[in-house]
Scaffold this motif. Structure first.
Motif, mmCIF file in Angstrom:
data_model
loop_
_atom_site.group_PDB
_atom_site.id
_atom_site.type_symbol
_atom_site.label_atom_id
_atom_site.label_comp_id
_atom_site.label_asym_id
_atom_site.label_seq_id
_atom_site.Cartn_x
_atom_site.Cartn_y
_atom_site.Cartn_z
ATOM 1 N N ASN A 53 0.817 -1.213 0.000
ATOM 2 C CA ASN A 53 0.000 0.000 0.000
ATOM 3 C C ASN A 53 0.852 1.264 0.000
ATOM 4 O O ASN A 53 0.499 2.248 -0.658
ATOM 5 C CB ASN A 53 -0.964 -0.007 1.190
ATOM 6 C CG ASN A 53 -2.159 -0.895 0.931
ATOM 7 O OD1 ASN A 53 -2.450 -1.242 -0.209
ATOM 8 N ND2 ASN A 53 -2.852 -1.269 1.980
ATOM 9 N N VAL A 54 1.962 1.249 0.709
ATOM 10 C CA VAL A 54 2.860 2.410 0.677
ATOM 11 C C VAL A 54 3.430 2.586 -0.732
ATOM 12 O O VAL A 54 3.534 3.711 -1.233
ATOM 13 C CB VAL A 54 3.972 2.285 1.735
ATOM 14 C CG1 VAL A 54 5.061 3.325 1.527
ATOM 15 C CG2 VAL A 54 3.383 2.406 3.139
ATOM 16 N N PHE B 107 -1.300 5.602 1.635
ATOM 17 C CA PHE B 107 -0.304 5.867 2.684
ATOM 18 C C PHE B 107 -0.906 5.638 4.066
ATOM 19 O O PHE B 107 -0.265 5.047 4.944
ATOM 20 C CB PHE B 107 0.232 7.302 2.602
ATOM 21 C CG PHE B 107 1.302 7.510 1.573
ATOM 22 C CD1 PHE B 107 2.390 6.663 1.486
ATOM 23 C CD2 PHE B 107 1.236 8.574 0.689
ATOM 24 C CE1 PHE B 107 3.383 6.860 0.540
ATOM 25 C CE2 PHE B 107 2.220 8.785 -0.255
ATOM 26 C CZ PHE B 107 3.294 7.926 -0.330
ATOM 27 N N GLY C 92 -1.248 1.890 4.591
ATOM 28 C CA GLY C 92 0.057 1.253 4.764
ATOM 29 C C GLY C 92 0.690 1.555 6.102
ATOM 30 O O GLY C 92 1.171 0.654 6.804
ATOM 31 N N ILE C 93 0.680 2.815 6.497
ATOM 32 C CA ILE C 93 1.292 3.194 7.771
ATOM 33 C C ILE C 93 0.491 2.613 8.933
ATOM 34 O O ILE C 93 1.053 2.102 9.903
ATOM 35 C CB ILE C 93 1.431 4.731 7.863
ATOM 36 C CG1 ILE C 93 2.460 5.195 6.827
ATOM 37 C CG2 ILE C 93 1.831 5.164 9.269
ATOM 38 C CD1 ILE C 93 2.507 6.683 6.602
#
Length: 163
Positions: free
Chosen positions: A27-28, A99, A102-103
């Protein structure tokens, strides 16, 4: 399987830890891709877009005489600055979502798991439609990856619900 840390406390393994790390990285990476696309679209503002893209296509080794290239360049010839702003905004919005997912997954936040399930599941009907409309290996691969991500996340969420 249980683990014991240095202070002797027994800890249960986090469900899907490695899989969540891979999905977080994926995802990042998607977020980075959409960030670059958004910046690239902004760079095209007030420029001759069809000429620039035609140069890229030619540099990639494609003939400017192919029907799909001609159609693309014809469409790009009439693209407006407002459309470029809108596309860039959409790219930045997607980058922010990916982002965030992902994070959040990297830090093993439960809300990120749910967000990723909802966002990924929302793309599946469109991807199925695209694969059925005109099959392509890349379309099929993207659909398969998203289905695997959904499967893994649902299993992780169910395993955590049992803990």
């Amino acid at each position: 399987m249980t683990r014991t840390n240095e202070s002797g406390v027994t800890k249960l393994p986090v469900a899907g830890g490695r899989a969540l790390a891979w999905i977080a990285g994926y995802n990042v990476a998607k977020g980075m891709l959409f960030l670059v696309v958004g910046l690239g679209l902004l760079k095209l503002l007030n420029r001759d877009v069809d000429e620039i893209v035609g140069g890229w296509i030619e540099a990639a080794g494609f003939s400017l005489e192919h029907a799909w290239v001609v159609a693309l360049l014809k469409r790009l010839d009439v693209i407006t600055s407002w459309e470029l702003w809108a596309l860039s905004g959409a790219a930045f919005l997607l980058a922010a979502v990916f982002f965030t997912e992902g994070i959040g997954l990297f830090y093993r936040q439960k809300w990120a798991e749910y967000l990723t399930v909802v966002v990924t599941a929302s793309f599946v009907p469109f991807e199925v439609f695209e694969v059925l409309k005109k099959f392509g290996p890349i379309k099929a691969m993207v659909l398969l990856i998203n289905l695997v991500i959904l499967f893994i996340l649902v299993r992780v969420l169910r395993a955590k619900a049992v803990e």
